[in-house]
Design a protein around this motif. Structure first.
Motif, PDB file in Angstrom:
ATOM      1  N   GLU A  76       1.299  -1.228   0.090  1.00 34.17           N
ATOM      2  CA  GLU A  76       0.101  -0.014   0.068  1.00 34.17           C
ATOM      3  C   GLU A  76       0.800   1.682   0.083  1.00 34.17           C
ATOM      4  O   GLU A  76       0.356   1.761  -0.519  1.00 34.17           O
ATOM      5  N   MET A  77       1.847   1.306   0.282  1.00 30.21           N
ATOM      6  CA  MET A  77       2.653   2.307   0.852  1.00 30.21           C
ATOM      7  C   MET A  77       3.115   2.606  -0.491  1.00 30.21           C
ATOM      8  O   MET A  77       3.571   3.898  -0.715  1.00 30.21           O
ATOM      9  N   PHE A  78       3.679   1.369  -1.317  1.00 31.23           N
ATOM     10  CA  PHE A  78       4.770   2.115  -2.871  1.00 31.23           C
ATOM     11  C   PHE A  78       3.418   2.358  -3.871  1.00 31.23           C
ATOM     12  O   PHE A  78       3.447   2.888  -4.726  1.00 31.23           O
ATOM     13  N   GLU A  79       1.631   1.833  -3.386  1.00 31.22           N
ATOM     14  CA  GLU A  79       0.562   2.311  -4.246  1.00 31.22           C
ATOM     15  C   GLU A  79       0.707   3.910  -4.005  1.00 31.22           C
ATOM     16  O   GLU A  79       0.458   5.021  -4.715  1.00 31.22           O
ATOM     17  N   VAL A  80       1.245   4.571  -2.733  1.00 29.60           N
ATOM     18  CA  VAL A  80       0.787   5.993  -2.589  1.00 29.60           C
ATOM     19  C   VAL A  80       2.550   6.549  -2.847  1.00 29.60           C
ATOM     20  O   VAL A  80       1.909   7.934  -3.598  1.00 29.60           O
ATOM     21  N   CYS A  81       2.888   6.768  -2.757  1.00 32.90           N
ATOM     22  CA  CYS A  81       4.583   7.054  -2.602  1.00 32.90           C
ATOM     23  C   CYS A  81       4.260   6.819  -4.415  1.00 32.90           C
ATOM     24  O   CYS A  81       4.462   6.342  -4.710  1.00 32.90           O
ATOM     25  N   GLY A  82       5.044   8.433  -5.071  1.00 31.03           N
ATOM     26  CA  GLY A  82       5.769   8.094  -6.325  1.00 31.03           C
ATOM     27  C   GLY A  82       6.675   7.334  -6.935  1.00 31.03           C
ATOM     28  O   GLY A  82       6.552   7.484  -8.364  1.00 31.03           O
ATOM     29  N   THR A  83       7.697   7.861  -6.114  1.00 30.11           N
ATOM     30  CA  THR A  83       8.742   6.498  -6.075  1.00 30.11           C
ATOM     31  C   THR A  83       8.539   4.856  -4.992  1.00 30.11           C
ATOM     32  O   THR A  83       9.051   5.678  -3.912  1.00 30.11           O
ATOM     33  N   ALA A  84       8.782   4.074  -5.900  1.00 30.65           N
ATOM     34  CA  ALA A  84       8.833   2.663  -5.110  1.00 30.65           C
ATOM     35  C   ALA A  84      10.067   1.723  -5.491  1.00 30.65           C
ATOM     36  O   ALA A  84       9.618   1.952  -6.436  1.00 30.65           O
ATOM     37  N   ILE A  85      10.839   1.700  -4.036  1.00 34.76           N
ATOM     38  CA  ILE A  85      11.733   1.385  -4.267  1.00 34.76           C
ATOM     39  C   ILE A  85      12.043  -0.165  -3.333  1.00 34.76           C
ATOM     40  O   ILE A  85      11.495  -0.258  -2.100  1.00 34.76           O
ATOM     41  N   ALA A  86      11.785  -1.076  -4.194  1.00 39.04           N
ATOM     42  CA  ALA A  86      12.188  -2.249  -2.782  1.00 39.04           C
ATOM     43  C   ALA A  86      13.623  -2.899  -2.738  1.00 39.04           C
ATOM     44  O   ALA A  86      14.365  -2.662  -3.602  1.00 39.04           O
ATOM     45  N   MET A  87      13.725  -3.568  -2.285  1.00 39.52           N
ATOM     46  CA  MET A  87      14.440  -3.803  -1.454  1.00 39.52           C
ATOM     47  C   MET A  87      15.360  -4.982  -1.978  1.00 39.52           C
ATOM     48  O   MET A  87      14.795  -5.168  -2.650  1.00 39.52           O
ATOM     49  N   GLY A  88      17.145  -4.790  -3.061  1.00 39.48           N
ATOM     50  CA  GLY A  88      17.822  -6.480  -3.268  1.00 39.48           C
ATOM     51  C   GLY A  88      16.735  -7.557  -2.198  1.00 39.48           C
ATOM     52  O   GLY A  88      17.086  -8.703  -3.188  1.00 39.48           O
ATOM     53  N   ASN A  89      17.082  -8.009  -1.674  1.00 38.16           N
ATOM     54  CA  ASN A  89      15.954  -8.827  -0.576  1.00 38.16           C
ATOM     55  C   ASN A  89      15.050  -8.910   0.255  1.00 38.16           C
ATOM     56  O   ASN A  89      14.324 -10.098   0.236  1.00 38.16           O
ATOM     57  N   ALA A  90      13.634  -8.212  -0.564  1.00 39.38           N
ATOM     58  CA  ALA A  90      12.341  -8.585  -0.685  1.00 39.38           C
ATOM     59  C   ALA A  90      12.633  -9.576  -1.874  1.00 39.38           C
ATOM     60  O   ALA A  90      12.755  -9.707  -2.500  1.00 39.38           O
ATOM     61  N   VAL A  91      11.082  -9.861  -0.589  1.00 41.40           N
ATOM     62  CA  VAL A  91      10.302 -10.701  -1.730  1.00 41.40           C
ATOM     63  C   VAL A  91       9.287 -10.780  -3.144  1.00 41.40           C
ATOM     64  O   VAL A  91       9.319  -9.611  -4.112  1.00 41.40           O
ATOM     65  N   GLU A  92       9.369 -11.752  -4.417  1.00 39.19           N
ATOM     66  CA  GLU A  92       9.800 -11.471  -6.037  1.00 39.19           C
ATOM     67  C   GLU A  92       8.855 -10.836  -6.248  1.00 39.19           C
ATOM     68  O   GLU A  92       8.790 -10.018  -6.822  1.00 39.19           O
ATOM     69  N   GLY A  93       7.436 -10.999  -5.381  1.00 42.56           N
ATOM     70  CA  GLY A  93       6.927  -9.867  -5.419  1.00 42.56           C
ATOM     71  C   GLY A  93       6.334  -8.705  -5.477  1.00 42.56           C
ATOM     72  O   GLY A  93       5.872  -8.039  -6.064  1.00 42.56           O
ATOM     73  N   VAL A  94       6.883  -8.705  -4.179  1.00 46.00           N
ATOM     74  CA  VAL A  94       6.961  -7.189  -4.041  1.00 46.00           C
ATOM     75  C   VAL A  94       7.701  -6.267  -4.921  1.00 46.00           C
ATOM     76  O   VAL A  94       8.017  -5.122  -5.033  1.00 46.00           O
ATOM     77  N   GLN A  95       8.911  -7.184  -5.453  1.00 44.61           N
ATOM     78  CA  GLN A  95       9.799  -5.981  -6.151  1.00 44.61           C
ATOM     79  C   GLN A  95       9.011  -6.132  -7.717  1.00 44.61           C
ATOM     80  O   GLN A  95      10.043  -5.342  -8.254  1.00 44.61           O
ATOM     81  N   ALA A  96       8.168  -6.938  -7.483  1.00 44.04           N
ATOM     82  CA  ALA A  96       7.555  -6.287  -8.972  1.00 44.04           C
ATOM     83  C   ALA A  96       6.393  -5.829  -8.731  1.00 44.04           C
ATOM     84  O   ALA A  96       6.466  -4.803 -10.252  1.00 44.04           O
ATOM     85  N   LEU A  97       6.502  -5.297  -8.130  1.00 38.77           N
ATOM     86  CA  LEU A  97       5.138  -3.439  -7.685  1.00 38.77           C
ATOM     87  C   LEU A  97       6.703  -2.409  -7.573  1.00 38.77           C
ATOM     88  O   LEU A  97       5.342  -1.715  -7.624  1.00 38.77           O
ATOM     89  N   ALA A  98       7.579  -2.671  -7.605  1.00 44.34           N
ATOM     90  CA  ALA A  98       8.565  -0.998  -7.292  1.00 44.34           C
ATOM     91  C   ALA A  98       9.163  -0.748  -8.552  1.00 44.34           C
ATOM     92  O   ALA A  98       9.062  -1.307  -9.238  1.00 44.34           O
ATOM     93  N   ASP A  99       8.847   0.262  -7.970  1.00 46.53           N
ATOM     94  CA  ASP A  99       9.642   1.203  -9.849  1.00 46.53           C
ATOM     95  C   ASP A  99      11.065   1.190  -9.505  1.00 46.53           C
ATOM     96  O   ASP A  99      11.794   0.836 -10.522  1.00 46.53           O
ATOM     97  N   GLN A 100      11.691   0.917  -8.831  1.00 45.27           N
ATOM     98  CA  GLN A 100      13.041   0.511  -8.304  1.00 45.27           C
ATOM     99  C   GLN A 100      13.710  -0.286  -7.671  1.00 45.27           C
ATOM    100  O   GLN A 100      12.479  -0.717  -6.706  1.00 45.27           O
ATOM    101  N   VAL A 101      14.589  -1.315  -7.692  1.00 41.36           N
ATOM    102  CA  VAL A 101      15.007  -2.292  -6.606  1.00 41.36           C
ATOM    103  C   VAL A 101      16.213  -2.463  -6.772  1.00 41.36           C
ATOM    104  O   VAL A 101      17.346  -1.955  -7.501  1.00 41.36           O
ATOM    105  N   THR A 102      17.205  -2.205  -5.362  1.00 45.10           N
ATOM    106  CA  THR A 102      18.207  -1.029  -4.795  1.00 45.10           C
ATOM    107  C   THR A 102      18.949  -2.702  -4.230  1.00 45.10           C
ATOM    108  O   THR A 102      18.665  -3.746  -4.573  1.00 45.10           O
ATOM    109  N   THR A 103      19.922  -2.850  -4.209  1.00 45.13           N
ATOM    110  CA  THR A 103      20.400  -3.595  -3.184  1.00 45.13           C
ATOM    111  C   THR A 103      20.100  -3.980  -1.848  1.00 45.13           C
ATOM    112  O   THR A 103      19.011  -3.797  -1.689  1.00 45.13           O
ATOM    113  N   ALA A 104      20.946  -5.495  -1.266  1.00 46.18           N
ATOM    114  CA  ALA A 104      20.245  -6.043   0.294  1.00 46.18           C
ATOM    115  C   ALA A 104      21.057  -4.934   1.026  1.00 46.18           C
ATOM    116  O   ALA A 104      21.495  -4.015   0.881  1.00 46.18           O
TER     117      ALA A 104
END
Length: 89
Positions: A45-73
């Motif tokens: 839900e936070m990703f839906e609100v924020c203009g930029t969503a960043i998933a951690m490199g160790n994030a679960v795969e589905g969460v990474q797919a929701l993000a605009d960017q993926v950073t390192t772990a």
């Protein structure tokens, strides 16, 4: 313990996205200017609100797919690297 599942329980409508919306409204900041960084489903839900969503490199795969960017772990300076990439530091 075997057989136990972990999870989160909260009243309907209570989640990180709602909290960020309230903070942004209080501060008069446009959600498009907000950056959310997360690693699990409770960040969706936070990703839906924020203009930029960043998933951690160790994030679960589905969460990474929701993000605009993926950073390192997280253990590989993920938050620092995300801040640098987005010109925050």
């Amino acid at each position: 313990m075997p057989g136990w599942a972990s999870g989160e329980v909260a009243p309907a409508g209570v989640h990180k996205g709602a909290a960020i919306e309230a903070i942004l409204a209080h501060l008069g900041i446009d959600a498009a200017d907000a950056i959310g960084i997360g690693d699990n489903w409770n960040d969706a839900e936070m990703f839906e609100v924020c203009g930029t969503a960043i998933a951690m490199g160790n994030a679960v795969e589905g969460v990474q797919a929701l993000a605009d960017q993926v950073t390192t772990a997280i253990d590989d300076d993920g938050i620092h690297n995300a801040f640098v990439r987005n010109g925050l530091i």
